[in-house]
Design a protein around this motif. Structure first.
Motif, PDB file in Angstrom:
ATOM      1  N   ASP A 142       0.843  -1.196   0.000  1.00 24.61           N
ATOM      2  CA  ASP A 142       0.000   0.000   0.000  1.00 24.61           C
ATOM      3  C   ASP A 142       0.876   1.243   0.000  1.00 24.61           C
ATOM      4  N   VAL A 143       0.754   2.055  -1.043  1.00 22.91           N
ATOM      5  CA  VAL A 143       1.432   3.348  -1.113  1.00 22.91           C
ATOM      6  C   VAL A 143       0.360   4.397  -1.376  1.00 22.91           C
ATOM      7  N   ALA A 144      -0.024   5.114  -0.322  1.00 24.02           N
ATOM      8  CA  ALA A 144      -1.061   6.146  -0.410  1.00 24.02           C
ATOM      9  C   ALA A 144      -2.357   5.588  -0.987  1.00 24.02           C
ATOM     10  N   GLY A 145      -2.718   4.372  -0.567  1.00 24.29           N
ATOM     11  CA  GLY A 145      -3.971   3.780  -1.001  1.00 24.29           C
ATOM     12  C   GLY A 145      -3.924   3.045  -2.316  1.00 24.29           C
ATOM     13  N   VAL A 146      -2.762   3.019  -2.966  1.00 26.44           N
ATOM     14  CA  VAL A 146      -2.604   2.331  -4.244  1.00 26.44           C
ATOM     15  C   VAL A 146      -1.637   1.160  -4.061  1.00 26.44           C
ATOM     16  N   TYR A 147      -2.049  -0.006  -4.529  1.00 26.74           N
ATOM     17  CA  TYR A 147      -1.226  -1.210  -4.459  1.00 26.74           C
ATOM     18  C   TYR A 147      -0.687  -1.524  -5.854  1.00 26.74           C
ATOM     19  N   SER A 148       0.446  -2.191  -5.908  1.00 27.76           N
ATOM     20  CA  SER A 148       0.990  -2.560  -7.218  1.00 27.76           C
ATOM     21  C   SER A 148       1.841  -3.822  -7.104  1.00 27.76           C
ATOM     22  N   PHE A 149       1.922  -4.549  -8.221  1.00 30.95           N
ATOM     23  CA  PHE A 149       2.815  -5.699  -8.354  1.00 30.95           C
ATOM     24  C   PHE A 149       2.911  -6.049  -9.829  1.00 30.95           C
ATOM     25  N   ASP A 150       3.880  -6.897 -10.180  1.00 26.26           N
ATOM     26  CA  ASP A 150       4.056  -7.340 -11.560  1.00 26.26           C
ATOM     27  C   ASP A 150       3.453  -8.725 -11.736  1.00 26.26           C
ATOM     28  N   LEU A 151       2.526  -8.832 -12.661  1.00 24.07           N
ATOM     29  CA  LEU A 151       1.874 -10.095 -12.965  1.00 24.07           C
ATOM     30  C   LEU A 151       2.640 -10.791 -14.090  1.00 24.07           C
ATOM     31  N   THR A 152       3.180 -11.958 -13.798  1.00 25.64           N
ATOM     32  CA  THR A 152       3.816 -12.773 -14.829  1.00 25.64           C
ATOM     33  C   THR A 152       2.779 -13.745 -15.375  1.00 25.64           C
ATOM     34  N   PHE A 153       2.490 -13.639 -16.658  1.00 25.44           N
ATOM     35  CA  PHE A 153       1.430 -14.459 -17.238  1.00 25.44           C
ATOM     36  C   PHE A 153       1.959 -15.236 -18.439  1.00 25.44           C
TER      37      PHE A 153
END
Length: 378
Positions: A142-153
């Motif tokens: 959580d960074v200021a209410g925004v989440y992120s990650f890299d999806l490997t598909f």
């Protein structure tokens, strides 16, 4: 060469998967449960939603480019939908062959990693037998209410050929449902500028004839080849990859065939037809001279016959190059003439366009001048 073969195998498998989806709806694997049981929902359980895209340009964009929607549900399940938006189909998710519900699935939970609160997301592709492949565990912070990650598909489920999409998300929902998601990423195909076309209607392929004599070949929405075209004496001539193509005339109807190299010995054949070439304007630059004829007088301070090209010096620094056989030419060249040595600088690919193939095959940086003839310097 190995990478080319791998890409061909992947694309062949992907096209087969797309055909199966179009004929029979979504694969049965989409309804499989992940092997790891989800955590039980707690009172006031949270939900999260992530979204992201993978995009690249080139002839296989419609097979590779996609948007992803990941829902982290109250019951601890994680479900990723996939929309291949580069196929330009924004129809309803229930019947859209380019949309795959539950493309990847798994579980999620709130954890602490290295003392920092985050979301742990475990997802994989589950085949018809319930076997998992392409599994990954990701952590979203959580960074200021925004989440992120890299999806490997996986480009094709079950295979090791993968790509990465950057995902961002938030608590709650950003898209109300799959259809809202599809609409958010929909695209409309814009055909290249053209003055006429040849078409293979059966295989959804089009050859676009551009005003400057360039020819662009598309299979669906992917450009897979380019060349040149010209009109002379009521007939049309075409080159692909610098090689002349046989064009069959039946009155004003013109037909030519070509193949698309899919690698690993695989090809796709196309037959392109223009019902009436008399409706086509001649390409810019005029028509080609009759066989064995000489090019017309050239404007500028000097010109040199350079094999099949004509180098025209417009002033003390600028030059253009003509290809009289097909009535094509390009400005934007510069030169330096010192004694009998002509040093030429070609413009960038964005200026040369299809003419770049001709220059690459026939041109040179340095020429030796002898009278009205220019010869490539060794």
């Amino acid at each position: 060469m190995k990478m080319k073969k791998l890409l061909a195998a992947v694309l062949s498998a992907l096209m087969l998967a797309s055909l199966l989806a179009a004929c029979g709806g979504q694969p049965a694997a989409n309804s499989q449960q992940p092997s790891e049981a989800p955590s039980q929902p707690a009172e006031g359980a949270k939900t999260y939603q992530f979204w992201g895209t993978y995009e690249e340009s080139g002839e296989n964009a419609s097979m590779l480019n996609a948007a992803f929607l990941l829902n982290l549900n109250e019951d601890g399940t994680a479900v990723t939908d996939k929309n291949m938006f580069a196929n330009f189909d924004a129809s309803d998710a229930a019947t859209n062959p380019t949309f795959t519900a539950s493309y990847m699935s798994g579980t999620w939970k709130e954890v602490e990693k290295d003392g920092v609160a985050c979301l742990q997301i475990k997802i994989a592709y589950v085949d018809e037998a319930g076997a998992e492949s392409n599994a990954q565990t990701a952590y979203a912070y959580d960074v200021a209410g925004v989440y992120s990650f890299d999806l490997t598909f996986p480009v094709v489920p079950g295979m090791s050929y993968t790509r990465v999409a950057s995902m961002e998300g938030k608590e709650g929902k950003n898209f109300a449902d799959a259809n809202a998601f599809i609409q958010a990423y929909k695209q409309e195909f814009t055909a290249p500028e053209h003055v006429g076309t040849f078409a293979d209607a059966e295989k959804n392929a089009t050859a676009y004839l551009q005003a400057d004599g360039a020819l662009l070949l598309y299979a669906g929405y992917d450009k897979f080849a380019d060349g040149t075209w010209n009109l002379a004496d009521g007939a049309i001539s075409i080159t692909l990859g610098g090689e002349a193509v046989d064009v069959t005339m039946d009155g004003n109807k013109a037909t030519f065939s070509t193949e698309r190299d899919l690698g690993d010995g695989n090809t796709a054949a196309y037959t392109f037809v223009c019902e009436d070439i008399s409706a086509l304007p001649a390409p810019e630059g005029g028509q080609a001279p009759a066989e064995g004829g000489e090019p017309a007088g050239e404007e500028g301070i000097a010109s040199y016959q350079a094999g099949g090209l004509v180098l025209v010096l417009l002033d003390d620094t600028n030059m253009k190059v003509k290809y009289p056989e097909y009535g094509m030419e390009r400005d934007g060249f510069t030169y330096v003439l010192e004694g009998s040595t002509l040093t030429v600088t070609a413009p960038g690919e964005d200026v040369l366009g299809a003419f770049g193939q001709i220059w690459a095959a026939m041109g040179a940086e340095k020429w030796t001048i002898d009278g009205g003839t220019a010869t490539k310097a060794e």
